[in-house]
Design a protein around this motif. Structure first.
Motif, PDB file in Angstrom:
ATOM      1  N   THR A   1       0.843  -1.202   0.000  1.00 35.17           N
ATOM      2  CA  THR A   1       0.000   0.000   0.000  1.00 35.17           C
ATOM      3  C   THR A   1       0.877   1.251   0.000  1.00 35.17           C
ATOM      4  OG1 THR A   1      -1.653  -1.217   1.273  1.00 35.17           O
ATOM      5  CG2 THR A   1      -1.875   1.188   1.220  1.00 35.17           C
ATOM      6  N   LEU A   2       1.866   1.301   0.909  1.00 38.77           N
ATOM      7  CA  LEU A   2       2.703   2.504   1.025  1.00 38.77           C
ATOM      8  C   LEU A   2       3.509   2.777  -0.241  1.00 38.77           C
ATOM      9  CD1 LEU A   2       4.046   2.066   4.678  1.00 38.77           C
ATOM     10  CD2 LEU A   2       2.546   3.909   3.856  1.00 38.77           C
ATOM     11  N   ALA A   3       3.982   1.705  -0.880  1.00 34.22           N
ATOM     12  CA  ALA A   3       4.862   1.883  -2.036  1.00 34.22           C
ATOM     13  C   ALA A   3       4.120   1.745  -3.360  1.00 34.22           C
ATOM     14  CB  ALA A   3       6.015   0.880  -1.957  1.00 34.22           C
ATOM     15  N   SER A   4       2.789   1.779  -3.304  1.00 32.62           N
ATOM     16  CA  SER A   4       2.028   1.646  -4.552  1.00 32.62           C
ATOM     17  C   SER A   4       2.152   2.924  -5.381  1.00 32.62           C
ATOM     18  CB  SER A   4       0.548   1.396  -4.229  1.00 32.62           C
ATOM     19  OG  SER A   4      -0.012   2.574  -3.673  1.00 32.62           O
ATOM     20  N   ASP A   5       1.905   2.798  -6.678  1.00 29.80           N
ATOM     21  CA  ASP A   5       1.948   3.970  -7.564  1.00 29.80           C
ATOM     22  C   ASP A   5       0.906   5.015  -7.150  1.00 29.80           C
ATOM     23  OD1 ASP A   5       4.064   3.024  -8.991  1.00 29.80           O
ATOM     24  OD2 ASP A   5       2.935   2.538 -10.814  1.00 29.80           O
ATOM     25  N   ASP A   6      -0.198   4.563  -6.508  1.00 34.79           N
ATOM     26  CA  ASP A   6      -1.226   5.512  -6.044  1.00 34.79           C
ATOM     27  C   ASP A   6      -0.647   6.539  -5.082  1.00 34.79           C
ATOM     28  OD1 ASP A   6      -3.043   4.115  -7.468  1.00 34.79           O
ATOM     29  OD2 ASP A   6      -4.013   3.133  -5.751  1.00 34.79           O
ATOM     30  N   MET A   7       0.382   6.175  -4.343  1.00 29.89           N
ATOM     31  CA  MET A   7       0.973   7.088  -3.351  1.00 29.89           C
ATOM     32  C   MET A   7       1.980   8.052  -3.990  1.00 29.89           C
ATOM     33  SD  MET A   7      -0.309   6.560  -0.280  1.00 29.89           S
ATOM     34  CE  MET A   7      -1.210   5.300   0.659  1.00 29.89           C
TER      35      MET A   7
ATOM     36  N   GLY B   1      10.570  14.096 -13.141  1.00 25.87           N
ATOM     37  CA  GLY B   1      10.618  14.034 -14.596  1.00 25.87           C
ATOM     38  C   GLY B   1      11.937  13.447 -15.071  1.00 25.87           C
ATOM     39  N   GLY B   2      11.992  13.100 -16.326  1.00 23.89           N
ATOM     40  CA  GLY B   2      13.230  12.595 -16.897  1.00 23.89           C
ATOM     41  C   GLY B   2      13.501  11.141 -16.577  1.00 23.89           C
ATOM     42  N   ALA B   3      12.585  10.527 -15.890  1.00 25.80           N
ATOM     43  CA  ALA B   3      12.782   9.116 -15.558  1.00 25.80           C
ATOM     44  C   ALA B   3      11.739   8.263 -16.264  1.00 25.80           C
ATOM     45  CB  ALA B   3      12.717   8.907 -14.057  1.00 25.80           C
ATOM     46  N   GLU B   4      11.226   8.757 -17.397  1.00 25.65           N
ATOM     47  CA  GLU B   4      10.204   8.015 -18.128  1.00 25.65           C
ATOM     48  C   GLU B   4      10.744   6.659 -18.559  1.00 25.65           C
ATOM     49  OE1 GLU B   4       7.215   9.217 -18.303  1.00 25.65           O
ATOM     50  OE2 GLU B   4       7.715  11.199 -17.562  1.00 25.65           O
ATOM     51  N   PRO B   5       9.896   5.612 -18.689  1.00 28.97           N
ATOM     52  CA  PRO B   5       8.445   5.643 -18.514  1.00 28.97           C
ATOM     53  C   PRO B   5       8.023   5.614 -17.035  1.00 28.97           C
ATOM     54  CG  PRO B   5       9.151   3.419 -19.047  1.00 28.97           C
ATOM     55  CD  PRO B   5      10.382   4.269 -19.047  1.00 28.97           C
ATOM     56  N   ASP B   6       8.933   5.239 -16.126  1.00 32.91           N
ATOM     57  CA  ASP B   6       8.542   5.165 -14.720  1.00 32.91           C
ATOM     58  C   ASP B   6       9.106   6.370 -13.988  1.00 32.91           C
ATOM     59  OD1 ASP B   6       7.805   4.537 -12.197  1.00 32.91           O
ATOM     60  OD2 ASP B   6       9.147   2.823 -11.965  1.00 32.91           O
ATOM     61  N   SER B   7       8.268   7.377 -13.759  1.00 33.93           N
ATOM     62  CA  SER B   7       8.767   8.574 -13.100  1.00 33.93           C
ATOM     63  C   SER B   7       8.410   8.595 -11.615  1.00 33.93           C
ATOM     64  CB  SER B   7       8.202   9.813 -13.796  1.00 33.93           C
ATOM     65  OG  SER B   7       6.794   9.735 -13.808  1.00 33.93           O
ATOM     66  N   ILE B   8       7.735   7.522 -11.144  1.00 33.31           N
ATOM     67  CA  ILE B   8       7.352   7.480  -9.721  1.00 33.31           C
ATOM     68  C   ILE B   8       8.459   6.805  -8.908  1.00 33.31           C
ATOM     69  CG2 ILE B   8       5.671   6.660  -8.029  1.00 33.31           C
ATOM     70  CD1 ILE B   8       3.592   6.648 -10.270  1.00 33.31           C
ATOM     71  N   PHE B   9       8.985   7.568  -7.956  1.00 35.84           N
ATOM     72  CA  PHE B   9       9.991   7.026  -7.046  1.00 35.84           C
ATOM     73  C   PHE B   9       9.235   6.444  -5.847  1.00 35.84           C
ATOM     74  CE2 PHE B   9      14.202   8.740  -8.534  1.00 35.84           C
ATOM     75  CZ  PHE B   9      13.730   9.205  -9.756  1.00 35.84           C
ATOM     76  N   ASN B  10       8.994   5.119  -5.899  1.00 34.02           N
ATOM     77  CA  ASN B  10       8.091   4.512  -4.928  1.00 34.02           C
ATOM     78  C   ASN B  10       8.674   4.422  -3.523  1.00 34.02           C
ATOM     79  OD1 ASN B  10       7.693   3.274  -7.774  1.00 34.02           O
ATOM     80  ND2 ASN B  10       5.718   3.027  -6.771  1.00 34.02           N
ATOM     81  N   GLY B  11       9.987   4.402  -3.406  1.00 31.29           N
ATOM     82  CA  GLY B  11      10.595   4.341  -2.079  1.00 31.29           C
ATOM     83  C   GLY B  11      10.126   3.142  -1.270  1.00 31.29           C
ATOM     84  N   ALA B  12      10.137   1.958  -1.905  1.00 34.25           N
ATOM     85  CA  ALA B  12       9.679   0.757  -1.193  1.00 34.25           C
ATOM     86  C   ALA B  12      10.656   0.411  -0.062  1.00 34.25           C
ATOM     87  CB  ALA B  12       9.548  -0.403  -2.173  1.00 34.25           C
ATOM     88  N   ASN B  13      11.936   0.362  -0.419  1.00 32.50           N
ATOM     89  CA  ASN B  13      12.944   0.080   0.613  1.00 32.50           C
ATOM     90  C   ASN B  13      13.151   1.315   1.487  1.00 32.50           C
ATOM     91  OD1 ASN B  13      14.773  -1.567   1.918  1.00 32.50           O
ATOM     92  ND2 ASN B  13      16.459  -1.153   0.510  1.00 32.50           N
ATOM     93  N   ASP B  14      13.215   2.492   0.834  1.00 36.94           N
ATOM     94  CA  ASP B  14      13.515   3.778   1.496  1.00 36.94           C
ATOM     95  C   ASP B  14      12.287   4.656   1.509  1.00 36.94           C
ATOM     96  OD1 ASP B  14      14.765   5.968   2.574  1.00 36.94           O
ATOM     97  OD2 ASP B  14      15.903   6.473   0.786  1.00 36.94           O
ATOM     98  N   ASP B  15      11.477   4.770   2.535  1.00 33.20           N
ATOM     99  CA  ASP B  15      11.607   3.924   3.696  1.00 33.20           C
ATOM    100  C   ASP B  15      10.229   3.364   4.048  1.00 33.20           C
ATOM    101  OD1 ASP B  15      12.850   2.654   5.837  1.00 33.20           O
ATOM    102  OD2 ASP B  15      12.602   4.349   7.165  1.00 33.20           O
ATOM    103  N   ALA B  16       9.518   2.900   2.961  1.00 29.00           N
ATOM    104  CA  ALA B  16       8.268   2.193   3.250  1.00 29.00           C
ATOM    105  C   ALA B  16       8.571   0.950   4.084  1.00 29.00           C
ATOM    106  CB  ALA B  16       7.564   1.806   1.953  1.00 29.00           C
ATOM    107  N   SER B  17       9.781   0.384   3.920  1.00 29.80           N
ATOM    108  CA  SER B  17      10.114  -0.820   4.695  1.00 29.80           C
ATOM    109  C   SER B  17      10.217  -0.499   6.186  1.00 29.80           C
ATOM    110  CB  SER B  17      11.407  -1.460   4.170  1.00 29.80           C
ATOM    111  OG  SER B  17      12.542  -0.649   4.467  1.00 29.80           O
ATOM    112  N   GLY B  18      10.870   0.616   6.518  1.00 33.30           N
ATOM    113  CA  GLY B  18      10.983   1.002   7.924  1.00 33.30           C
ATOM    114  C   GLY B  18       9.640   1.391   8.521  1.00 33.30           C
ATOM    115  N   THR B  19       8.813   2.052   7.713  1.00 27.64           N
ATOM    116  CA  THR B  19       7.477   2.449   8.174  1.00 27.64           C
ATOM    117  C   THR B  19       6.621   1.211   8.432  1.00 27.64           C
ATOM    118  OG1 THR B  19       7.706   4.428   6.807  1.00 27.64           O
ATOM    119  CG2 THR B  19       5.500   3.916   7.622  1.00 27.64           C
ATOM    120  N   THR B  20       6.735   0.241   7.518  1.00 28.84           N
ATOM    121  CA  THR B  20       6.012  -1.025   7.700  1.00 28.84           C
ATOM    122  C   THR B  20       6.470  -1.700   8.993  1.00 28.84           C
ATOM    123  OG1 THR B  20       5.805  -1.272   5.303  1.00 28.84           O
ATOM    124  CG2 THR B  20       5.523  -3.269   6.638  1.00 28.84           C
TER     125      THR B  20
END
Ligand code: ZN
Length: 427
Positions: A33-39, A232-251
């Motif tokens: 949930t925290l690291a989803s593209d929706d966030m 920007g400039g990171a197409e096609p994926d411009s979302i920096f999801n931060g799964a490890n940094d730091d959705a993992s610590g938050t989880t």
């Protein structure tokens, strides 16, 4: 029938009250949930950061945490101000300075400086160290630097910093610095006029607690939930999801709350905090540090990037600033004889002790350390759009959370109290 009902009720009660070990199902649901593209990468000032905060708050609610003393909500919001210089003009000895030869960082609404006033020009000659002069005047309330044209290169470099909007936790609390490039040897008359514009944004930490038998001895588990957002400039994926940094610590913070809540009332009080704006200057932990009495915080477990196994192998985690207190040794002793092992940060050159929210509390004397497992020297996903849940090992991460729970046992029970960090040793 009646007896059966009593038995069933008893069994339900037991399952509801028994310890709830951290498990991969909860870990997967929360981090996904925290690291989803929706966030949208949870950038502290973006609306999606508040979505993340609300999600964390709803988990704290479901777990049954209490609000911190005096709070009416798990969300602890506070304003952060962004100050930009809207206009700047300067003249020396009656001559207007060209706009590219003036740079300013203004925190007051407006400036009007003239000769004979409080502000006296500081000359930086051709052979002087402009960088050092700038640094030593950065926190002085008002500075006017008159810089020799030979210093053009350093001038332009510093001008870049000065012209950037600055962030502040208070209005008008910062300093004013104006820098001009001029060959004038003696300033007889000058005038500087500047205006700044201030915008306010509300950002928020999320904090909950389990009140222990000792209410004035607090153990903190923390992680930052903000990340870098969309770039920007990171197409096609411009979302920096931060799964490890730091959705993992938050989880981890959420799952440790679930686990410790299921254990009944602890001896010491436990705070669970998800910080905002770690990536934009550590404002979340700075705000938090102003709300608490640091003398009551006996330990801070700040959890950063535990989604990838450490190079030293499975079931290991490392601790930053290991030698600054006996926090690490206490954790090592607490997990002795288990599969888990803690050891000192293997990347001392990276200054990781200073690169997260623990340092803010360490400056106040709290034994505040970051715990991580990430192989940061070879991690190609660090601060990239590719920091996604699919790159993590969630079984390892679940074990790391269990290790932290086990490592914290003797501190939470009141059996062990880490030595304080000497604030004079923390920059
Ligand atoms: Zn981080």
């Amino acid at each position: 029938m009646k007896n059966f009902a009593v038995l069933l009720f008893g069994a339900l009660l037991l399952s509801a009250c028994g310890p709830k070990e951290p498990n991969i199902a909860d870990v997967t649901r929360v981090i996904s949930t925290l690291a989803s593209d929706d966030m949208r990468g949870r950038q502290a000032f973006a609306p999606e950061a508040m979505d993340a905060a609300n999600f964390i708050g709803s988990e704290f609610e479901a777990i049954g945490l209490s609000k911190l003393n005096g709070d009416t909500d798990f969300i602890q919001d506070f304003p952060l101000y962004t100050v930009s210089t809207a206009s700047i003009s300067a003249s020396i000895n009656g001559e207007e300075i060209a706009s590219d030869l003036v740079a300013a960082s203004v925190s007051s609404d407006s400036l009007n400086w003239m000769e004979g006033g409080e502000v006296v020009p500081t000359y930086v000659g051709a052979g002087d160290n402009l960088m050092a002069t700038w640094r030593s005047n950065r926190s002085v309330p008002n500075t006017l630097l008159v810089v020799h044209p030979d210093q053009k290169e350093a001038f332009d470099q510093i001008a870049g910093f000065l012209r950037r909007p600055s962030r502040s936790m208070t209005v008008g609390g910062g300093s004013n610095m104006v820098m001009v490039l001029s060959a004038v040897k003696t300033v007889k008359t000058f005038s500087v006029a500047a205006k700044a514009s201030t915008t306010e944004a509300m950002i928020a930490n999320v904090a909950g607690m389990i009140e222990g038998k000792r209410t004035d001895e607090i153990v903190v588990f923390s992680g930052h939930y903000d990340h870098l957002g969309v770039r920007g400039g990171a197409e096609p994926d411009s979302i920096f999801n931060g799964a490890n940094d730091d959705a993992s610590g938050t989880t981890a913070v959420i799952e440790l709350a679930r686990y410790f809540k299921s254990m009944g009332q602890p001896e010491r009080t436990i705070y669970f905090v998800a910080f905002t704006a770690e990536e934009s200057g550590g404002y979340g932990s700075r705000h938090f540090s102003e709300l608490v009495n640091p003398d009551q915080i006996v330990a801070m477990f700040n959890i950063e990037m535990i989604g990838k196994p450490a190079v030293e192998g499975p079931n290991t985690a490392w601790i930053t600033g290991f030698d600054r207190s006996d926090f690490g040794t206490i954790l090592q002793e607490a997990v002795e004889g288990t599969v888990f092992n803690f050891y000192a940060d293997p990347y001392p050159d990276q200054n990781l002790f200073y690169r997260s929210d623990n340092a803010t509390l360490a400056r106040l004397g709290v034994p505040a350390h970051s715990i991580s497992t990430t192989p940061i020297d070879v991690d190609t996903d660090y601060h990239q759009a590719s920091d996604e849940v699919s790159t993590l090992d969630l079984e390892h991460m679940t074990n790391a959370i269990k290790a932290i729970a086990a490592g914290a046992a003797t501190i939470i029970s009141g059996e062990k109290t880490p030595t304080r960090i000497d604030p004079s040793t923390v920059n």
